[in-house]
Scaffold this motif. Structure first.
Motif, PDB file in Angstrom:
ATOM      1  N   ALA A 198      40.894  40.924  89.275  1.00 40.01           N
ATOM      2  CA  ALA A 198      42.099  40.946  90.104  1.00 40.01           C
ATOM      3  C   ALA A 198      42.143  39.740  91.032  1.00 40.01           C
ATOM      4  CB  ALA A 198      42.148  42.248  90.907  1.00 40.01           C
ATOM      5  N   ALA A 199      40.984  39.366  91.555  1.00 31.68           N
ATOM      6  CA  ALA A 199      40.927  38.196  92.437  1.00 31.68           C
ATOM      7  C   ALA A 199      41.208  36.911  91.662  1.00 31.68           C
ATOM      8  CB  ALA A 199      39.558  38.122  93.105  1.00 31.68           C
ATOM      9  N   PHE A 200      40.727  36.822  90.427  1.00 29.89           N
ATOM     10  CA  PHE A 200      40.939  35.637  89.595  1.00 29.89           C
ATOM     11  C   PHE A 200      42.426  35.373  89.396  1.00 29.89           C
ATOM     12  CE2 PHE A 200      41.649  33.808  85.352  1.00 29.89           C
ATOM     13  CZ  PHE A 200      40.909  32.633  85.448  1.00 29.89           C
ATOM     14  N   PHE A 201      43.203  36.447  89.169  1.00 33.52           N
ATOM     15  CA  PHE A 201      44.641  36.299  88.950  1.00 33.52           C
ATOM     16  C   PHE A 201      45.444  36.429  90.241  1.00 33.52           C
ATOM     17  CE2 PHE A 201      43.277  37.602  84.643  1.00 33.52           C
ATOM     18  CZ  PHE A 201      43.880  36.598  83.906  1.00 33.52           C
ATOM     19  N   ASP A 202      44.746  36.598  91.358  1.00 38.95           N
ATOM     20  CA  ASP A 202      45.415  36.783  92.647  1.00 38.95           C
ATOM     21  C   ASP A 202      46.428  37.923  92.562  1.00 38.95           C
ATOM     22  OD1 ASP A 202      45.993  36.353  95.301  1.00 38.95           O
ATOM     23  OD2 ASP A 202      47.465  34.778  94.911  1.00 38.95           O
ATOM     24  N   ALA A 203      45.980  39.056  91.984  1.00 37.92           N
ATOM     25  CA  ALA A 203      46.845  40.225  91.794  1.00 37.92           C
ATOM     26  C   ALA A 203      46.097  41.460  92.282  1.00 37.92           C
ATOM     27  CB  ALA A 203      47.222  40.373  90.328  1.00 37.92           C
ATOM     28  N   PRO A 204      46.123  41.744  93.585  1.00 37.06           N
ATOM     29  CA  PRO A 204      45.349  42.869  94.137  1.00 37.06           C
ATOM     30  C   PRO A 204      45.675  44.210  93.483  1.00 37.06           C
ATOM     31  CG  PRO A 204      46.219  41.475  95.891  1.00 37.06           C
ATOM     32  CD  PRO A 204      46.857  41.009  94.627  1.00 37.06           C
ATOM     33  N   GLY A 205      46.926  44.407  93.102  1.00 38.37           N
ATOM     34  CA  GLY A 205      47.306  45.677  92.491  1.00 38.37           C
ATOM     35  C   GLY A 205      46.675  45.918  91.136  1.00 38.37           C
ATOM     36  N   LEU A 206      46.109  44.881  90.528  1.00 44.43           N
ATOM     37  CA  LEU A 206      45.515  45.025  89.208  1.00 44.43           C
ATOM     38  C   LEU A 206      44.218  45.828  89.237  1.00 44.43           C
ATOM     39  CD1 LEU A 206      45.528  44.246  86.191  1.00 44.43           C
ATOM     40  CD2 LEU A 206      44.354  42.128  86.824  1.00 44.43           C
ATOM     41  N   GLU A 207      43.480  45.775  90.336  1.00 44.72           N
ATOM     42  CA  GLU A 207      42.156  46.400  90.382  1.00 44.72           C
ATOM     43  C   GLU A 207      42.223  47.901  90.121  1.00 44.72           C
ATOM     44  OE1 GLU A 207      38.224  46.723  93.313  1.00 44.72           O
ATOM     45  OE2 GLU A 207      40.004  45.596  93.938  1.00 44.72           O
ATOM     46  N   VAL A 208      43.086  48.606  90.822  1.00 51.95           N
ATOM     47  CA  VAL A 208      43.155  50.055  90.655  1.00 51.95           C
ATOM     48  C   VAL A 208      43.662  50.424  89.259  1.00 51.95           C
ATOM     49  CG1 VAL A 208      45.494  50.214  91.625  1.00 51.95           C
ATOM     50  CG2 VAL A 208      43.977  52.206  91.697  1.00 51.95           C
ATOM     51  N   VAL A 209      44.557  49.617  88.686  1.00 52.97           N
ATOM     52  CA  VAL A 209      45.043  49.876  87.328  1.00 52.97           C
ATOM     53  C   VAL A 209      43.901  49.770  86.326  1.00 52.97           C
ATOM     54  CG1 VAL A 209      46.620  49.109  85.508  1.00 52.97           C
ATOM     55  CG2 VAL A 209      47.367  49.081  87.890  1.00 52.97           C
ATOM     56  N   LEU A 210      43.058  48.754  86.489  1.00 51.68           N
ATOM     57  CA  LEU A 210      41.922  48.588  85.585  1.00 51.68           C
ATOM     58  C   LEU A 210      40.927  49.726  85.720  1.00 51.68           C
ATOM     59  CD1 LEU A 210      41.212  44.740  85.749  1.00 51.68           C
ATOM     60  CD2 LEU A 210      42.448  46.028  84.007  1.00 51.68           C
ATOM     61  N   HIS A 211      40.701  50.223  86.926  1.00 55.34           N
ATOM     62  CA  HIS A 211      39.791  51.353  87.119  1.00 55.34           C
ATOM     63  C   HIS A 211      40.288  52.586  86.366  1.00 55.34           C
ATOM     64  CE1 HIS A 211      36.757  49.766  89.742  1.00 55.34           C
ATOM     65  NE2 HIS A 211      37.640  49.350  90.644  1.00 55.34           N
ATOM     66  N   VAL A 212      41.579  52.840  86.430  1.00 59.86           N
ATOM     67  CA  VAL A 212      42.129  54.004  85.727  1.00 59.86           C
ATOM     68  C   VAL A 212      42.035  53.824  84.221  1.00 59.86           C
ATOM     69  CG1 VAL A 212      44.207  55.390  85.355  1.00 59.86           C
ATOM     70  CG2 VAL A 212      43.671  54.544  87.649  1.00 59.86           C
ATOM     71  N   LEU A 213      42.367  52.642  83.734  1.00 60.40           N
ATOM     72  CA  LEU A 213      42.281  52.382  82.294  1.00 60.40           C
ATOM     73  C   LEU A 213      40.851  52.468  81.793  1.00 60.40           C
ATOM     74  CD1 LEU A 213      44.823  49.435  81.894  1.00 60.40           C
ATOM     75  CD2 LEU A 213      45.109  51.798  81.126  1.00 60.40           C
ATOM     76  N   ALA A 214      39.898  52.028  82.597  1.00 63.19           N
ATOM     77  CA  ALA A 214      38.489  52.101  82.213  1.00 63.19           C
ATOM     78  C   ALA A 214      38.050  53.537  82.004  1.00 63.19           C
ATOM     79  CB  ALA A 214      37.619  51.429  83.269  1.00 63.19           C
ATOM     80  N   ALA A 215      38.548  54.428  82.847  1.00 62.56           N
ATOM     81  CA  ALA A 215      38.163  55.835  82.739  1.00 62.56           C
ATOM     82  C   ALA A 215      38.653  56.459  81.431  1.00 62.56           C
ATOM     83  CB  ALA A 215      38.720  56.615  83.925  1.00 62.56           C
ATOM     84  N   GLY A 216      39.706  55.919  80.855  1.00 66.23           N
ATOM     85  CA  GLY A 216      40.249  56.489  79.629  1.00 66.23           C
ATOM     86  C   GLY A 216      39.745  55.858  78.355  1.00 66.23           C
ATOM     87  N   LEU A 217      38.797  54.933  78.446  1.00 66.45           N
ATOM     88  CA  LEU A 217      38.332  54.245  77.241  1.00 66.45           C
ATOM     89  C   LEU A 217      37.628  55.175  76.257  1.00 66.45           C
ATOM     90  CD1 LEU A 217      37.057  50.769  78.487  1.00 66.45           C
ATOM     91  CD2 LEU A 217      39.079  51.289  77.127  1.00 66.45           C
ATOM     92  N   VAL A 218      36.934  56.198  76.765  1.00 67.95           N
ATOM     93  CA  VAL A 218      36.246  57.122  75.872  1.00 67.95           C
ATOM     94  C   VAL A 218      37.254  57.834  74.965  1.00 67.95           C
ATOM     95  CG1 VAL A 218      34.847  59.222  75.751  1.00 67.95           C
ATOM     96  CG2 VAL A 218      34.284  57.454  77.408  1.00 67.95           C
ATOM     97  N   VAL A 219      38.392  58.178  75.519  1.00 63.28           N
ATOM     98  CA  VAL A 219      39.435  58.826  74.716  1.00 63.28           C
ATOM     99  C   VAL A 219      39.919  57.884  73.621  1.00 63.28           C
ATOM    100  CG1 VAL A 219      41.737  59.844  74.781  1.00 63.28           C
ATOM    101  CG2 VAL A 219      40.131  60.280  76.640  1.00 63.28           C
ATOM    102  N   LYS A 220      40.173  56.630  73.990  1.00 60.38           N
ATOM    103  CA  LYS A 220      40.626  55.650  72.994  1.00 60.38           C
ATOM    104  C   LYS A 220      39.566  55.423  71.923  1.00 60.38           C
ATOM    105  CE  LYS A 220      42.948  52.105  74.531  1.00 60.38           C
ATOM    106  NZ  LYS A 220      44.281  52.232  73.876  1.00 60.38           N
ATOM    107  N   GLY A 221      38.305  55.289  72.343  1.00 56.21           N
ATOM    108  CA  GLY A 221      37.227  55.045  71.388  1.00 56.21           C
ATOM    109  C   GLY A 221      37.003  56.193  70.434  1.00 56.21           C
ATOM    110  N   ALA A 222      37.206  57.427  70.906  1.00 59.14           N
ATOM    111  CA  ALA A 222      36.975  58.593  70.059  1.00 59.14           C
ATOM    112  C   ALA A 222      37.992  58.705  68.928  1.00 59.14           C
ATOM    113  CB  ALA A 222      37.008  59.860  70.911  1.00 59.14           C
TER     114      ALA A 222
END
Length: 498
Positions: A124-148
């Motif tokens: 998020a800091a690299f792209f200067d987009a603070p709102g991106l961090e929380v979105v990535l945290h939520v998407l990370a939590a759902g990766l197991v569902v996608k992988g399954a």
């Protein structure tokens, strides 16, 4: 299932050889119908969600959504590692292969989720987009569902059970888009895209597991030995392809800002429309078909020419219309705030038509045991496209779009040569398969432009121009290219009837 041959395992019980089902004409038609339905509904739902979200959020906040979409695409690649393609491609499989694929995908999902949680802040800091961090945290939590869901999809695809795959994709797409829109209406902002992805993946997983009845994940990796050569080549070529396709987005987001990325990403969705709606449908069906006829070059060549003709007729007229109508479409659909996207759509729509026609080439190479060729081509493609993007970057987002499109034109002769060496098809035949759609679309585009240049209002130009475009297109096809046009129409009608 009819066409599936199972040989009894030897005395030690460690191996079962299962032959993939035959790909007959009726099976191909049924597969095309279901695959097309799944792609149209899924991509249509996602496109509708993206358009509505873009109109509500505006370019500044939608840039965060675009960055999150890039992340989701990358994770889908890393979760699979090419194992599902190898599983579908092989004519025979060792016992336990499906469970091993499922186990590796789940393990990869957990590791990628942890890595994302750690990297979300720096990204998020690299792209200067603070709102991106929380979105990535939520998407990370759902990766197991996608992988399954990766292994059940591969099992159903190998069976040519596209009806089950379509059921999962359609129900997931509709549920996900609805949930994302509700979240947006409740004020979730960029987080709406995370809601949409999570709900989509969860529904798809439930349906695919129910229809495939497994497989049970296993970390016994021995069955994967036979899949690894193809898997590694497919994964490497896909990774390079994703690098090529997302380099422009990353560079635009970093150096031109998230608002510029929003305009570019929205225009890029126009390029993706024919690739996803048309190219992906045909690719899904032709991959197992090419695998079954890999030893018959004459049949491969004939099938490739037919597919090229079908893809050209399906994509070129649509994208030519989008290219000339972009200013009016942007104003009507997205609103005046998105006017900067219009010239980008014009350029990328034309690039999308070319990309759709050649979208099946990597599948052709993998299906015929030439996955290594795919990797080499993707490396060349990436180098050419990155060079074009970098050349255009100093001129802003329009320069990036032009650089991307020009790189694709440079690569076209290479793709034609690759197809010829793989199947023996003549370059003249491939160009001849594309020519009718290109010729008729050019005349139709002039008919639309006549309305634009006349100075009529937005709605008049859009409606009257579209009618004129369709009339001239049909007229040229019937007068000049009647035989290939009717041949393509009969193919589509046969698929629908069956």
């Amino acid at each position: 299932m009819e066409g599936v041959k199972v040989e009894r395992p030897p005395a030690d019980g460690r191996r079962v050889t299962t032959e993939a089902p035959a790909f007959s004409g009726r099976t191909a038609a049924r597969a095309t119908r279901w695959s097309g339905l799944a792609v149209v509904v899924r991509q249509g739902a996602q496109l509708l969600f993206a358009v509505l979200l873009a109109r509500w959020l505006g370019p500044a906040e939608f840039g965060v959504v675009s960055l999150a979409t890039i992340y989701a695409t990358l994770m889908a690649l890393l979760l699979d590692q090419g194992l599902s393609s190898a599983y579908v491609q092989r004519r025979t499989l060792p016992e336990g292969a499906a469970g091993a694929v499922a186990g590796v995908n789940l393990l990869a999902a957990v590791l990628l989720g942890l890595a994302t949680a750690v990297a979300a802040g720096p990204v998020a800091a690299f792209f200067d987009a603070p709102g991106l961090e929380v979105v990535l945290h939520v998407l990370a939590a759902g990766l197991v569902v996608k992988g399954a869901a990766v292994a059940p999809r591969a099992v159903l695809t190998r069976r040519l059970d596209y009806g089950a795959v379509a059921a999962g994709d359609v129900s997931g797409a509709v549920a996900g888009a609805a949930a994302g829109l509700v979240a947006a209406l409740l004020g979730a902002g960029a987080l709406s895209v995370a809601v949409q992805v999570l709900v989509t993946d969860a529904v798809v997983l439930v349906v695919l597991l129910a229809r495939s009845r497994g497989p049970v994940p296993s970390l016994r990796l021995a069955p994967l030995r036979e899949l690894l050569p193809t898997s590694a080549a497919v994964f490497a070529s896909n990774a390079v392809a994703q690098l090529s396709r997302n380099t422009d987005n990353v560079l635009v987001g970093k150096f031109l800002g998230t608002a510029a990325l929003a305009h570019y990403a929205m225009a890029y969705r126009v390029l993706v429309v024919p690739v996803q709606f048309i190219g992906l449908t045909v690719k899904r069906v032709l991959f197992p078909a090419f695998s079954r006829m890999a030893d018959d070059r004459a049949k491969l060549a004939a099938t490739l020419v037919s597919a090229t003709e079908l893809l050209a007729f399906a994509s070129v007229p649509l994208m030519a219309l989008l290219a000339v109508a972009a200013p009016q479409l942007v104003e009507v659909v997205l609103g005046p705030a998105w006017a900067e996207s219009a010239p980008l759509m014009t350029v990328l729509a034309l690039a999308g038509a070319r990309e759709t026609i050649f979208y099946i080439t990597p599948s052709l190479l993998t299906a015929t045991g030439r996955a290594g060729w795919t990797l080499r081509f993707e490396l060349v493609s990436t180098a050419v496209q990155v060079a074009g993007i970098l050349a255009g970057l100093p001129f802003g987002i329009l320069g990036v779009a032009v650089g991307y499109a020009c790189a694709g034109l440079v690569l076209t002769p290479v793709l034609l040569v690759v197809q010829r060496r793989t199947t023996g098809v003549r370059v003249r035949d491939q160009l001849g398969a594309m020519a009718p759609a290109l010729h008729a679309s050019a005349w139709a585009a002039l008919a639309y432009l006549a309305w634009r240049w006349s100075g009529t209002g937005t709605w008049t130009t859009l409606l009257a121009g579209a009618v004129s475009y369709a009339a001239v297109l049909v007229g040229v096809l019937l007068l000049v290219h009647r035989t290939p046009a009717l041949r393509t129409a009969r193919r589509l009608a046969a698929v629908v009837r069956r």
